[in-house]
Enzyme design. Structure first.
Site, PDB file in Angstrom:
ATOM      1  N   ARG A 226       0.822  -1.221   0.000  1.00 48.27           N
ATOM      2  CA  ARG A 226       0.000   0.000   0.000  1.00 48.27           C
ATOM      3  C   ARG A 226       0.857   1.273   0.000  1.00 48.27           C
ATOM      4  NH1 ARG A 226      -3.666   2.314   4.652  1.00 48.27           N
ATOM      5  NH2 ARG A 226      -5.286   3.424   3.486  1.00 48.27           N
TER       6      ARG A 226
ATOM      7  N   HIS B 156       0.326   4.765  -2.143  1.00 47.88           N
ATOM      8  CA  HIS B 156       0.147   6.083  -1.529  1.00 47.88           C
ATOM      9  C   HIS B 156       1.299   7.023  -1.853  1.00 47.88           C
ATOM     10  CE1 HIS B 156      -3.200   5.134   1.598  1.00 47.88           C
ATOM     11  NE2 HIS B 156      -3.420   4.550   0.448  1.00 47.88           N
TER      12      HIS B 156
ATOM     13  N   ASN C   2      -3.803   8.275   5.377  1.00 46.49           N
ATOM     14  CA  ASN C   2      -2.624   7.681   6.031  1.00 46.49           C
ATOM     15  C   ASN C   2      -2.688   7.647   7.559  1.00 46.49           C
ATOM     16  OD1 ASN C   2      -1.364   7.197   3.588  1.00 46.49           O
ATOM     17  ND2 ASN C   2      -0.262   9.150   3.577  1.00 46.49           N
TER      18      ASN C   2
ATOM     19  N   HIS D 214      -6.480  -5.633  -2.411  1.00 44.89           N
ATOM     20  CA  HIS D 214      -7.272  -5.874  -1.207  1.00 44.89           C
ATOM     21  C   HIS D 214      -7.552  -7.359  -1.008  1.00 44.89           C
ATOM     22  CE1 HIS D 214      -8.809  -1.400  -1.206  1.00 44.89           C
ATOM     23  NE2 HIS D 214      -7.524  -1.513  -0.985  1.00 44.89           N
TER      24      HIS D 214
ATOM     25  N   THR E  62      -9.422 -15.578   2.184  1.00 45.07           N
ATOM     26  CA  THR E  62      -7.996 -15.960   2.259  1.00 45.07           C
ATOM     27  C   THR E  62      -7.165 -14.702   2.533  1.00 45.07           C
ATOM     28  OG1 THR E  62      -7.733 -15.700  -0.138  1.00 45.07           O
ATOM     29  CG2 THR E  62      -8.253 -17.917   0.639  1.00 45.07           C
TER      30      THR E  62
HETATM   31  C1  HEM Z   1      -9.301   1.986  -5.694  1.00 48.10           C
HETATM   32  C2  HEM Z   1      -9.249   2.805  -4.684  1.00 48.10           C
HETATM   33  C3  HEM Z   1      -8.782   2.400  -3.321  1.00 48.10           C
HETATM   34  C4  HEM Z   1      -9.371   2.734  -2.155  1.00 48.10           C
HETATM   35  C5  HEM Z   1     -10.626   3.589  -1.971  1.00 48.10           C
HETATM   36  C6  HEM Z   1      -8.621   2.120  -1.097  1.00 48.10           C
HETATM   37  C7  HEM Z   1      -8.917   2.253   0.250  1.00 48.10           C
HETATM   38  C8  HEM Z   1      -8.314   1.517   1.246  1.00 48.10           C
HETATM   39  C9  HEM Z   1      -8.704   1.573   2.624  1.00 48.10           C
HETATM   40  C10 HEM Z   1      -9.810   2.463   3.214  1.00 48.10           C
HETATM   41  C11 HEM Z   1      -7.945   0.694   3.298  1.00 48.10           C
HETATM   42  C12 HEM Z   1      -8.001   0.383   4.783  1.00 48.10           C
HETATM   43  C13 HEM Z   1      -7.295   1.483   5.559  1.00 48.10           C
HETATM   44  C14 HEM Z   1      -7.561   1.414   7.033  1.00 48.10           C
HETATM   45  O1  HEM Z   1      -8.726   1.267   7.434  1.00 48.10           O
HETATM   46  O2  HEM Z   1      -6.587   1.555   7.817  1.00 48.10           O
HETATM   47  C15 HEM Z   1      -7.047   0.086   2.349  1.00 48.10           C
HETATM   48  C16 HEM Z   1      -6.115  -0.869   2.634  1.00 48.10           C
HETATM   49  C17 HEM Z   1      -5.224  -1.382   1.729  1.00 48.10           C
HETATM   50  N1  HEM Z   1      -5.074  -0.962   0.425  1.00 48.10           N
HETATM   51 FE1  HEM Z   1      -6.363   0.174  -0.612  1.00 48.10          FE
HETATM   52  N2  HEM Z   1      -7.600   1.422  -1.637  1.00 48.10           N
HETATM   53  C18 HEM Z   1      -7.630   1.565  -2.996  1.00 48.10           C
HETATM   54  C19 HEM Z   1      -6.724   1.069  -3.897  1.00 48.10           C
HETATM   55  C20 HEM Z   1      -5.578   0.388  -3.544  1.00 48.10           C
HETATM   56  C21 HEM Z   1      -4.488   0.121  -4.430  1.00 48.10           C
HETATM   57  C22 HEM Z   1      -4.389   0.608  -5.868  1.00 48.10           C
HETATM   58  C23 HEM Z   1      -3.568  -0.592  -3.717  1.00 48.10           C
HETATM   59  C24 HEM Z   1      -2.217  -1.122  -4.143  1.00 48.10           C
HETATM   60  C25 HEM Z   1      -1.767  -1.141  -5.363  1.00 48.10           C
HETATM   61  C26 HEM Z   1      -4.119  -0.790  -2.398  1.00 48.10           C
HETATM   62  C27 HEM Z   1      -3.538  -1.532  -1.395  1.00 48.10           C
HETATM   63  C28 HEM Z   1      -4.065  -1.685  -0.133  1.00 48.10           C
HETATM   64  C29 HEM Z   1      -3.578  -2.654   0.830  1.00 48.10           C
HETATM   65  C30 HEM Z   1      -2.529  -3.724   0.570  1.00 48.10           C
HETATM   66  C31 HEM Z   1      -4.301  -2.448   2.012  1.00 48.10           C
HETATM   67  C32 HEM Z   1      -4.099  -3.161   3.363  1.00 48.10           C
HETATM   68  C33 HEM Z   1      -3.022  -2.422   4.135  1.00 48.10           C
HETATM   69  C34 HEM Z   1      -2.674  -2.987   5.494  1.00 48.10           C
HETATM   70  O3  HEM Z   1      -3.203  -4.014   5.918  1.00 48.10           O
HETATM   71  O4  HEM Z   1      -1.806  -2.372   6.157  1.00 48.10           O
HETATM   72  N3  HEM Z   1      -5.318  -0.159  -2.322  1.00 48.10           N
HETATM   73  N4  HEM Z   1      -7.292   0.624   1.109  1.00 48.10           N
END
Ligand code: HEM
Ligand SMILES: *[C@@H]1O[C@H](CO)[C@@H](O)[C@H](O)[C@H]1NC(C)=O
Ligand SMILES: *[C@@H]1O[C@H](CO)[C@@H](O)[C@H](O)[C@H]1NC(C)=O
Length: 342
Positions: free
Chosen positions: A77, A81, A109, A208, A263
């Site tokens: 992630r 970002h 963040n 995700h 998973t």
């Molecule tokens: C399409 C729009 C996207 C939205 C609205 C979004 C939103 C989010 C949100 C709200 C979370 C949880 C944050 C929290 O509650 O602390 C999250 C987690 C995550 N996102 Fe996204 N995301 C998007 C796209 C992406 C993309 C493009 C990637 C990577 C290329 C990504 C990778 C991740 C990962 C791996 C997590 C888990 C992080 C962790 O467990 O520390 N996301 N995202």
């Protein structure tokens, strides 16, 4: 007297000459400015200056993920970002200092982005091997690939040569990174602003398939999605009930939930299968099947064909990694990823 043939061989040679001279005149300034602006990224960028960089990054990431499985998701992630805010330039890693306001405080963040200590450890190990050579932005790009591979996802060759920004952008972080309750159109627009398209959006959302989200990132869906006191009707009811037990109407904001309940630690296409069963955790996940036919078709394809998902994911990661990098003599190679060089 013979009329001069306009296109005799001689004339052709002459105009070709002119063309070549003209080309030099036109192209030379472009070439010169390329030197400072830098050329394109390429995989062998550190081939001579730091041939072991990828080996070093892999070993630290592997160790960190072995210690805590979620770390793979957190590291993946960070690259996203980073890239969505003024390009892949290591900006997300900077701490506040002097007049610089850290992106770590932004809405996407704050209390959420993590993995910075792992990046510090990688950077320290890389600095030891080749001082002042490898950028923090490139470390993020390699780390994202390794995090994906370590959880069972696809591999790809990472183009390199990014340099690090001297600046962070809190407003850019708030504005450019999509929010989980943004509409489909808003999210697609935010991707398009970065040169990414619908396929990139659907494939990269597949990230995700690993990692967690906090209750606060999806609570609205459980209780009052549209301000009518009703839950989101595109959320499976049984799944919603389970989520409500640990994500109450108030309190427990920071409680964590797997983004892919099926998973959670495996990088696979079960994320898309969940979406088809209306068990996407975030609104931004579920709308990929409920708001747009083309998007829904891609979700179906990825749910049926893991290899296609992997192929598109790898391609889109390279594309995302190419967003507005600083190259040539722009930016710097930071010594420590948390601060600009003194
Ligand atoms: C399409 C729009 C996207 C939205 C609205 C979004 C939103 C989010 C949100 C709200 C979370 C949880 C944050 C929290 O509650 O602390 C999250 C987690 C995550 N996102 Fe996204 N995301 C998007 C796209 C992406 C993309 C493009 C990637 C990577 C290329 C990504 C990778 C991740 C990962 C791996 C997590 C888990 C992080 C962790 O467990 O520390 N996301 N995202
Ligand atoms: C989205 O979530 C933010 C933060 O929780 C909130 O302030 C905003 O009102 C929500 N927007 C919509 C359209 O529900
Ligand atoms: C749902 O949200 C709307 C608008 O934000 C608010 O007026 C209403 O009181 C809320 N209803 C419940 C049951 O929380």
């Amino acid at each position: 007297m013979l009329a001069k043939a306009p296109f005799s061989t001689l004339n052709m040679a002459k105009s070709l000459n002119h063309l070549i001279v003209l080309c030099f005149l036109v192209v030379a300034p472009v070439c010169l400015s390329m030197k400072s602006q830098g050329g394109p990224l390429y995989p062998q960028f550190y081939g001579h200056s730091c041939p072991k960089v990828e080996e070093i990054v892999w070993s630290v990431v592997a160790k960190a993920v072995a210690k805590e499985r979620r770390m793979a998701a957190s590291l993946l992630r960070l690259h996203f970002h980073d890239c969505f805010v003024k390009g892949c330039d290591g900006g997300v890693l900077l701490d506040s200092s002097g007049t610089l306001v850290s992106e770590k405080r932004s809405n996407p963040n704050r209390n959420s982005a993590r993995g910075f200590e792992v990046i510090d450890e990688i950077k320290a190990a890389v600095e030891k091997e080749c001082p002042m050579t490898v950028s923090c932005a490139d470390i993020l790009a390699i780390t994202a690939r390794d995090a994906t591979v370590l959880t069972g996802g696809p591999s790809w060759v990472v183009p390199l040569g990014r340099r690090d920004t001297l600046d962070a952008s809190l407003s850019g972080s708030n504005y450019n990174i999509p929010a989980p309750n943004n509409t489909f159109q808003t999210i697609l627009t935010k991707f398009k602003l970065k040169g990414l398209d619908l396929v990139d959006l659907v494939a990269l959302s597949g990230s995700h398939t690993i990692g967690d989200a906090r209750c606060t990132s999806f609570r609205q869906r459980l209780y009052n999605q549209s301000g009518n006191g009703q839950p989101d009707n595109t959320l499976n009811q049984a799944y919603a009930s389970v989520l409500r037990t640990r994500c109450p109407q108030s309190g427990g904001d920071q409680t964590l939930f797997n983004l892919d309940y099926a998973t959670p630690f495996k990088f696979d296409n079960s994320y898309y299968k969940n979406l088809l069963a209306y068990k996407g955790l975030l609104s931004s996940d579920q709308i990929l099947v409920t708001k747009n036919q083309a998007s829904m078709n891609l979700v179906k394809q990825y749910a049926e064909n893991n290899a296609l998902f992997f192929q598109h994911f790898a391609q889109s990661m390279v594309k995302m990694g190419n967003i507005a990098p600083l190259t040539g003599s722009r930016g710097e190679i930071r010594r420590v990823c948390r601060r600009v060089n003194p």
